[in-house]
Design an enzyme around this catalytic site. Structure first.
Site, PDB file in Angstrom:
ATOM      1  N   ARG A   1      40.763  20.445  24.749  1.00 13.51           N
ATOM      2  CA  ARG A   1      42.071  19.797  24.768  1.00 13.51           C
ATOM      3  C   ARG A   1      41.916  18.279  24.898  1.00 13.51           C
ATOM      4  NH1 ARG A   1      42.384  24.241  27.885  1.00 13.51           N
ATOM      5  NH2 ARG A   1      42.512  23.147  29.869  1.00 13.51           N
TER       6      ARG A   1
ATOM      7  N   GLU B   1      17.897  14.326   3.680  1.00 18.39           N
ATOM      8  CA  GLU B   1      17.014  13.605   2.765  1.00 18.39           C
ATOM      9  C   GLU B   1      17.756  13.251   1.480  1.00 18.39           C
ATOM     10  OE1 GLU B   1      16.514  16.450   4.312  1.00 18.39           O
ATOM     11  OE2 GLU B   1      14.404  16.917   4.624  1.00 18.39           O
TER      12      GLU B   1
ATOM     13  N   LEU C   1      40.130  27.917  28.074  1.00 17.12           N
ATOM     14  CA  LEU C   1      38.759  27.683  27.584  1.00 17.12           C
ATOM     15  C   LEU C   1      38.750  27.057  26.193  1.00 17.12           C
ATOM     16  CD1 LEU C   1      36.998  30.938  28.909  1.00 17.12           C
ATOM     17  CD2 LEU C   1      37.143  28.694  30.004  1.00 17.12           C
TER      18      LEU C   1
ATOM     19  N   THR D   1      36.959  36.243  35.660  1.00 19.48           N
ATOM     20  CA  THR D   1      37.461  34.862  35.633  1.00 19.48           C
ATOM     21  C   THR D   1      38.813  34.798  34.915  1.00 19.48           C
ATOM     22  OG1 THR D   1      35.254  33.933  35.751  1.00 19.48           O
ATOM     23  CG2 THR D   1      36.927  32.537  34.739  1.00 19.48           C
TER      24      THR D   1
HETATM   25  N1  NAP Z   1      33.483  27.117  39.881  1.00 24.92           N
HETATM   26  C1  NAP Z   1      33.235  27.568  38.661  1.00 24.92           C
HETATM   27  O1  NAP Z   1      32.577  26.915  37.854  1.00 24.92           O
HETATM   28  C2  NAP Z   1      33.798  28.914  38.251  1.00 24.92           C
HETATM   29  C3  NAP Z   1      33.753  29.292  36.913  1.00 24.92           C
HETATM   30  C4  NAP Z   1      34.238  30.551  36.553  1.00 24.92           C
HETATM   31  C5  NAP Z   1      34.747  31.401  37.537  1.00 24.92           C
HETATM   32  N2  NAP Z   1      34.790  30.977  38.816  1.00 24.92           N
HETATM   33  C6  NAP Z   1      35.306  31.864  39.876  1.00 24.92           C
HETATM   34  O2  NAP Z   1      34.578  33.086  39.818  1.00 24.92           O
HETATM   35  C7  NAP Z   1      35.391  34.108  40.388  1.00 24.92           C
HETATM   36  C8  NAP Z   1      35.311  35.332  39.478  1.00 24.92           C
HETATM   37  O3  NAP Z   1      34.026  35.906  39.622  1.00 24.92           O
HETATM   38  P1  NAP Z   1      33.580  37.147  38.745  1.00 24.92           P
HETATM   39  O4  NAP Z   1      32.188  37.471  39.111  1.00 24.92           O
HETATM   40  O5  NAP Z   1      34.609  38.217  38.807  1.00 24.92           O
HETATM   41  O6  NAP Z   1      33.682  36.488  37.293  1.00 24.92           O
HETATM   42  P2  NAP Z   1      33.055  36.842  35.879  1.00 24.92           P
HETATM   43  O7  NAP Z   1      31.595  36.953  35.938  1.00 24.92           O
HETATM   44  O8  NAP Z   1      33.631  35.816  34.972  1.00 24.92           O
HETATM   45  O9  NAP Z   1      33.685  38.243  35.540  1.00 24.92           O
HETATM   46  C9  NAP Z   1      33.109  39.449  35.983  1.00 24.92           C
HETATM   47  C10 NAP Z   1      33.648  40.534  35.069  1.00 24.92           C
HETATM   48  O10 NAP Z   1      33.195  40.318  33.746  1.00 24.92           O
HETATM   49  C11 NAP Z   1      32.955  41.544  33.117  1.00 24.92           C
HETATM   50  N3  NAP Z   1      31.533  41.624  32.852  1.00 24.92           N
HETATM   51  C12 NAP Z   1      30.508  40.947  33.412  1.00 24.92           C
HETATM   52  N4  NAP Z   1      29.340  41.299  32.860  1.00 24.92           N
HETATM   53  C13 NAP Z   1      29.638  42.219  31.925  1.00 24.92           C
HETATM   54  C14 NAP Z   1      28.867  42.958  30.987  1.00 24.92           C
HETATM   55  N5  NAP Z   1      27.524  42.852  30.898  1.00 24.92           N
HETATM   56  N6  NAP Z   1      29.509  43.801  30.159  1.00 24.92           N
HETATM   57  C15 NAP Z   1      30.848  43.935  30.190  1.00 24.92           C
HETATM   58  N7  NAP Z   1      31.625  43.269  31.041  1.00 24.92           N
HETATM   59  C16 NAP Z   1      31.014  42.430  31.896  1.00 24.92           C
HETATM   60  C17 NAP Z   1      33.432  42.619  34.075  1.00 24.92           C
HETATM   61  O11 NAP Z   1      34.822  42.779  33.760  1.00 24.92           O
HETATM   62  P3  NAP Z   1      35.707  44.072  34.126  1.00 24.92           P
HETATM   63  O12 NAP Z   1      35.924  44.001  35.593  1.00 24.92           O
HETATM   64  O13 NAP Z   1      36.964  43.917  33.332  1.00 24.92           O
HETATM   65  O14 NAP Z   1      34.934  45.270  33.715  1.00 24.92           O
HETATM   66  C18 NAP Z   1      33.213  41.938  35.408  1.00 24.92           C
HETATM   67  O15 NAP Z   1      33.970  42.472  36.453  1.00 24.92           O
HETATM   68  C19 NAP Z   1      36.793  33.545  40.509  1.00 24.92           C
HETATM   69  O16 NAP Z   1      37.035  33.239  41.848  1.00 24.92           O
HETATM   70  C20 NAP Z   1      36.736  32.273  39.677  1.00 24.92           C
HETATM   71  O17 NAP Z   1      37.635  31.300  40.163  1.00 24.92           O
HETATM   72  C21 NAP Z   1      34.330  29.768  39.191  1.00 24.92           C
END
Ligand code: NAP
Length: 371
Positions: free
Chosen positions: A211, A56, A208, A200
């Site tokens: 860019r 405003e 992330l 991930t």
């Molecule tokens: N296509 C897409 O858009 C896309 C995007 C992203 C990822 N991806 C794929 O997803 C796959 C990975 O899956 P993901 O389930 O492992 O990935 P994520 O959800 O990114 O990571 C899981 C990890 O995050 C941490 N985490 C999750 N919730 C938490 C919480 N409440 N508190 C503390 N830590 C927490 C833990 O880490 P810690 O194990 O260290 O405890 C858990 O093991 C890969 O294959 C990747 O390529 C695909």
């Protein structure tokens, strides 16, 4: 009665307001247009960033003498309290404006109808409600923060046509096409933070960052990484890339985080833990909001995305569907959500769908049970 010129002016004010996107939180985005006494446009303005003059005031200054007896068309009720800048209602009254057209009331408890009341008490004509739906959608992050005290979370994911986020070996580069990835960079540039899980980070090692063009580190969204285990080396791209990096971990994981204690790059956020031993997500999102992060783009795998959905803390989606199949052996986008029948499906509203290169982009907002 609202005139056609006022309607056109409100459309313009809404367009102007968008130019503050990503910079105004915890303030709303606001745009304003001044119509002179004869109905022609005399000035305009928008709220550029938190702490900068309100829309405003900018519009009134830009109109000069033509503001006298004119109409202010504004996307949100003018404030009537002393904040970082003076009350807009005083500025409007003192400028000699005779009519104000407001899209919607400001639910901020310090305003909440009192801005309109002050203007009316001073003898100005005030109309409220022109394009209120558009104005509310524009400020969904701000309105959500006032209602809930937490950041807005958008889940972004790239899926194959059969709903897989990665192939059986965990690789997911690239499911979406180049144009979709550019759209994601533009989205990252408009949010306060990008959030992911350590899974991930370990699998994809993403930056992330934005860019699109050379941005100063201060222009990058913060990156928030969640981990229970602390199983990260410290030299991952997401940590090394420019900009603020926050590592959020449950209080039970303190010892595993020792290696980051002296890091000048990483901010450690020790958070209360939930029943799974992970970070309790609600306090995390309240803390991010209190630190000025309005919207978070979550680019995680099924682990974190599922946890957000289960706790009703995901607010919208940005899903790119790519023309490919990854089969039943591919990784599903989400884990179990406890949905056993159609009436329990998580529904979206305000849905848009468009082509994005060779992909389709669907965006929509979750219908929350209670907020
Ligand atoms: N296509 C897409 O858009 C896309 C995007 C992203 C990822 N991806 C794929 O997803 C796959 C990975 O899956 P993901 O389930 O492992 O990935 P994520 O959800 O990114 O990571 C899981 C990890 O995050 C941490 N985490 C999750 N919730 C938490 C919480 N409440 N508190 C503390 N830590 C927490 C833990 O880490 P810690 O194990 O260290 O405890 C858990 O093991 C890969 O294959 C990747 O390529 C695909």
């Amino acid at each position: 009665m609202i005139s056609d010129r006022e309607t056109l002016a409100m459309r313009k004010a809404l367009r102007l307001a968008v130019r503050g996107r990503g910079n105004t939180f915890p303030n709303p985005m606001v745009g304003a247009v001044i119509l002179a006494h004869d109905g022609t446009e005399a000035g305009d303005g928008f709220h550029r960033k938190c702490g900068a003059p309100h829309a405003e005031a900018v519009a009134i200054s830009s109109a000069g003498d033509r503001v006298l007896g004119g109409t202010l068309v504004v996307t949100l009720e003018p404030c009537c309290h002393q904040g970082r800048t003076g009350p807009c209602t005083d500025r409007i009254i003192n400028a000699g404006i005779s009519r104000v057209v407001v899209a919607m009331e400001d639910p901020d408890p310090r305003v909440c109808g009192r801005g309109v009341e002050q203007l009316r008490d001073a003898g100005l004509e005030v109309e409220v409600g022109l394009m209120s739906g558009e104005a509310a959608r524009l400020n969904r992050v701000y309105l959500h923060y006032l209602r809930t005290g937490r950041s807005w979370v958008t889940l972004k994911m790239a899926l194959s046509l059969d709903g897989r986020i990665a192939a059986a070996d965990g690789t997911s580069r690239w499911i979406s096409c180049e144009e979709s990835r550019k759209t994601v960079h533009r989205k990252r540039a408009s949010v306060g933070a990008v959030m992911t899980g350590a899974g991930t980070v370990r699998k994809d090692d993403p930056e992330l960052t934005v860019r699109l063009s050379a941005l100063p580190p201060s222009g990058q969204p913060a990156r928030i990484i969640l981990t229970r285990s602390g199983d990260l080396g410290g030299s991952e791209n997401v940590i090394r890339a420019p900009g603020r990096v926050i590592l959020a971990y449950p209080d039970s994981a303190g010892p595993a985080m020792k290696k980051f204690r002296d890091s000048r790059k990483v901010e450690l956020w020790e958070m209360p833990h939930d029943e799974t031993g992970g970070v309790r997500l609600l306090p995390l999102l309240e803390r991010t909001a209190s630190e000025g992060i309005g919207e978070i783009l979550c680019e995680a795998g099924p682990g974190l995305s599922t946890a957000l959905l289960l706790q009703d803390l995901a607010d919208s989606v940005m899903v790119f569907s790519a023309p490919m199949l990854l089969g039943g052996e591919g990784r599903p986008a989400f884990g179990e959500l406890g949905i056993r029948s159609m009436e329990k499906a998580l529904r979206l509203e305000n849905v848009t769908c468009r082509r994005s290169g060779s992909d389709f982009l669907t965006e929509g907002e979750f219908v929350h049970g209670t907020d």
